[in-house]
Design a protein around this motif. Sequence first.
Motif, short mmCIF file in Angstrom:
data_model
loop_
_atom_site.label_atom_id
_atom_site.label_comp_id
_atom_site.label_asym_id
_atom_site.label_seq_id
_atom_site.Cartn_x
_atom_site.Cartn_y
_atom_site.Cartn_z
N LEU B 183 74.11 31.77 36.67
CA LEU B 183 73.86 32.86 35.72
C LEU B 183 74.24 34.20 36.34
CD1 LEU B 183 70.43 32.02 34.04
CD2 LEU B 183 72.71 31.93 33.04
N HIS B 184 73.92 34.34 37.60
CA HIS B 184 74.18 35.60 38.31
C HIS B 184 75.67 35.96 38.26
CE1 HIS B 184 72.93 38.62 41.36
NE2 HIS B 184 74.23 38.55 41.66
N VAL B 185 76.53 35.00 38.54
CA VAL B 185 77.96 35.33 38.55
C VAL B 185 78.51 35.52 37.13
CG1 VAL B 185 78.43 34.27 40.79
CG2 VAL B 185 78.70 32.90 38.73
N ILE B 186 77.93 34.83 36.15
CA ILE B 186 78.37 35.04 34.77
C ILE B 186 78.01 36.46 34.32
CG2 ILE B 186 77.95 34.37 32.36
CD1 ILE B 186 77.56 31.47 33.37
N VAL B 187 76.77 36.85 34.59
CA VAL B 187 76.29 38.16 34.15
C VAL B 187 77.01 39.29 34.88
CG1 VAL B 187 74.27 39.69 34.14
CG2 VAL B 187 74.03 37.30 33.45
N ASN B 188 77.30 39.08 36.18
CA ASN B 188 77.80 40.17 37.03
C ASN B 188 79.31 40.14 37.28
OD1 ASN B 188 75.39 41.75 37.83
ND2 ASN B 188 74.69 39.78 38.59
N ASP B 189 80.06 39.44 36.43
CA ASP B 189 81.52 39.33 36.63
C ASP B 189 81.83 38.86 38.05
OD1 ASP B 189 81.80 40.25 34.08
OD2 ASP B 189 82.33 42.30 34.65
N GLY B 190 81.09 37.90 38.54
CA GLY B 190 81.29 37.43 39.90
C GLY B 190 82.09 36.14 39.95
#
Lengths: 81, 453
Positions: B183-190
């Motif tokens: 979720l973190h990379v989806i939300v943060n363009d990671g």
Amino acid sequence: MRDHESLVIGTIREMVERRTGTTANITLDSDMIADLEMDSLEIAELSAVLEEEYGEDPYTAGTLARTPREVLAFYQPASTA
Amino acid sequence: MLIDLLRASADRDPDRPLVVTDARSVSVAEVLAESKAVAAQLSRRGIPRIGCLIDDVASLVAVICGAAAAGTEICVLPTYLDAGALDELVASLGHPAVVVESGHRPAGADLLSLGEVTAPLPGSVSATEPDPGLLILTTGTTGQPKATHHKWSRLVSGVASDHGATWLLTYNVNQFAGIQLLLHVIVNDGTVVVPASRRPTDVIEAIGRHGITHVSGTPTFWRLLLVQTDEAFPVALEQITLGGEVVPADLLDRLHQMFPDTRITHIYAGTEFGSVIAVSDGLPGLPMDLLSRGEGGRAQLKVVDGELHVRSSVGMISYVGGSDVTTEWIATGDLVEVVGDRAMFVGRINDRINVAGTKVSPHAIEEAVYAVDGVELAAAYGKPNPITGSIVVVDVVASPGQDLDALKQAIRAGCAKLPLPARPRLIRFVDALDRRGGKTLRGVAPTNMGVSR
């Protein structure tokens, strides 16, 4: 028999010397509680070492062995009776 | 909502790699396209709840986002279980269907191949349930895993921001921490990089090859990595994150020495209550002022009889089959001692070893053992004993070339400061420690593995 005896006496000696900081004189008939003043944690440790080494130990089997000779009798009852 | 986050990210930078594995690099636009296909396929079939057994992380992200868009509740199942345990788990969760990659054939549910659910299908998707949520299984390091029911909206609201970072995935994706990182990379363009394995050599290779800047792992993961790193770490990292287990002071110190310019953060999180606190001041434990804050934040914390309790806005809705706990205080099972202005973690409530009626913390023992030169890894646990109920055993991985008899004496000397019941009665030298989900198993006797005396 000698191997069993070495392990039992050696384990007890190591524990007693760790506690007292002095050389311990241990015989086959030393009473671990009365003579060597071993507490329940040390008896527990002895039972765990024996169980690790031989897969069974007198204490787990329900025998409260008080001397090294009684411990050895658990493993070789015929020769130490 | 997940697919909307993917769409927004793809609008900003469609070609950015979202998931990178040894085999391939998959852009956010490609994952979005696959998610749309999954949403259409699941929507057409009208499946309300689904299990998912997929090793490939890029496909997994597409299935997760597609399921959420179709109004289908999903559970990412562990792919490492043997067939019997997997069948039992699928039966207990009662999923009507499971999406599978080749190799996994659980009994008791309809099987949908990955190819079937990612085949493009024309038409629009209208989900009846805007946030169907997901089930996450607890790690079960000290017992059977439990299934928890979460909502995507709550998990997303717990995601911290750090734009465009490249993260290494060290968790299983069925774990809370693994889901949270995706979720973190989806939300943060990671970007998330999946290493070939979690072996330190593969991890170090992946970090160098893929330009990884951010790494999150359990304390056990970091200890293993440090063991493999003789001098300087080959790559500079921007962010190190630790969580999932007690973070000991000696490990924090070693990480700060090895990574002097890296931000090092301890995350306090749990499958049940979510990711609630991040501490980056270099000290172990939680600052007490975090425990005294009122409502309004992500979570409230309090100590009850030495156990940390959390009321969280980012945690589970309920255990599966249980009542709604969203406004309840959740007992975390984490034991703390207040020392000055810190709440110091002393272990899990189920970890404690009962030695002749005295409750002993394995972490205090491990801390004493880790202070001894020549110890690479250590795990303390209780062994049933007829005299005292339990005794303390420590499994130790020694550094190469150690005189084991001398090391045993040094460990005994190092533990002499502990209360008598806490001192290890058996010190066993082993080749490796037992782990589950990246965490060291404690509180239970591990399976026998290469014991030497």
